[in-house]
Every structure is written in structure tokens, then in C-alpha cells.
Motif scaffolding. Structure first.
Motif, PDB file in Angstrom:
ATOM      1  N   GLY A   4      -9.830   6.999   2.229  1.00  8.65           N
ATOM      2  CA  GLY A   4      -9.301   7.602   3.445  1.00  8.65           C
ATOM      3  C   GLY A   4      -7.907   7.169   3.849  1.00  8.65           C
ATOM      4  O   GLY A   4      -7.414   7.606   4.886  1.00  8.65           O
ATOM      5  N   THR A   5      -7.238   6.320   3.061  1.00  6.05           N
ATOM      6  CA  THR A   5      -5.913   5.834   3.465  1.00  6.05           C
ATOM      7  C   THR A   5      -4.767   6.695   2.941  1.00  6.05           C
ATOM      8  O   THR A   5      -3.635   6.503   3.357  1.00  6.05           O
ATOM      9  N   THR A  22     -11.734   6.283  -2.999  1.00  4.15           N
ATOM     10  CA  THR A  22     -10.718   5.287  -3.337  1.00  4.15           C
ATOM     11  C   THR A  22      -9.819   5.859  -4.430  1.00  4.15           C
ATOM     12  O   THR A  22     -10.243   6.708  -5.217  1.00  4.15           O
ATOM     13  N   ILE A  23      -8.594   5.386  -4.460  1.00  6.09           N
ATOM     14  CA  ILE A  23      -7.635   5.863  -5.451  1.00  6.09           C
ATOM     15  C   ILE A  23      -7.058   4.649  -6.154  1.00  6.09           C
ATOM     16  O   ILE A  23      -6.360   3.842  -5.540  1.00  6.09           O
ATOM     17  N   LEU A  65       0.217   6.281   3.406  1.00  5.02           N
ATOM     18  CA  LEU A  65      -0.513   5.450   2.450  1.00  5.02           C
ATOM     19  C   LEU A  65      -1.018   4.182   3.125  1.00  5.02           C
ATOM     20  O   LEU A  65      -0.575   3.826   4.219  1.00  5.02           O
ATOM     21  N   GLU A  66      -1.884   3.500   2.444  1.00  4.85           N
ATOM     22  CA  GLU A  66      -2.367   2.206   2.904  1.00  4.85           C
ATOM     23  C   GLU A  66      -1.166   1.257   3.041  1.00  4.85           C
ATOM     24  O   GLU A  66      -0.264   1.260   2.196  1.00  4.85           O
ATOM     25  N   LYS A  67      -1.153   0.455   4.096  1.00 10.34           N
ATOM     26  CA  LYS A  67      -0.041  -0.465   4.348  1.00 10.34           C
ATOM     27  C   LYS A  67       0.212  -1.356   3.130  1.00 10.34           C
ATOM     28  O   LYS A  67      -0.714  -1.907   2.551  1.00 10.34           O
TER      29      LYS A  67
END
Length: 87
Positions: A4-5, A22-23, A65-67
Motif C-alpha cells: 500500500g505504500t 508488497t513490491i 513511495l515508502e519513505k
């Protein structure tokens, strides 16, 4: 990246899509407007929300994107033509 990020949206957040899975590093995530599907490394991948078109010729697109993470983003688009057939 965590589930989900990864998000893609227009302008200030409209027409947003996110990816609930997840990626992993070096994953190839594709959102394909031409076939209205999403794939990860060539296999079908779920998405949440709607985002498969460009609303105007000057649309701005935001990638979230994820931090602390980074990504290479490559995409092509076709502008909607008043709901008609593409030219």
C-alpha cells in the motif's frame, strides 16, 4: 516496499491508484491502460482505485513511495478525447 505504500495520482491526489501488495527490489510493476490491467513481473497484480488515463494534455502526475525508497517510473499515456475513440 511495504504493501500500500506505492501510489500514483493526478495533480493534488485525484484519480489515485495504490497497490496493496508488497513490491520487491527490481520488481516490474505495470499499470496498462490499453488492456485495463495491472501486472507485477508479468503476472496479474491487484490494484485499488482507478487510474488509467490522463485527463488533460498538461496533467501532472504524482508518484508516492515508502519513505526513504526510490523507484524508476516509465509510462506512456494517451489523452482522453471527449469519450470518443482514440485517434
Amino acid at each position: 516496499m511495504s504493501a500500500g505504500t506505492v501510489k500514483l495520482s493526478q495533480g493534488i491526489g485525484g484519480q489515485q491508484v495504490s497497490f496493496p501488495g508488497t513490491i520487491g527490489k527490481d520488481a516490474d510493476l505495470a499499470l496498462l491502460a490499453s488492456t485495463r490491467e495491472c501486472t507485477k513481473n508479468g503476472a496479474s497484480e491487484p490494484k485499488e482505485g482507478f487510474y488509467q488515463y490522463s485527463a488533460a494534455w498538461d496533467s501532472k502526475h504524482k508518484v508516492t513511495l515508502e519513505k526513504g525508497k526510490s523507484a524508476r517510473v516509465l509510462f506512456t499515456m494517451q489523452e482522453m478525447q471527449d469519450g470518443g475513440e482514440p485517434f
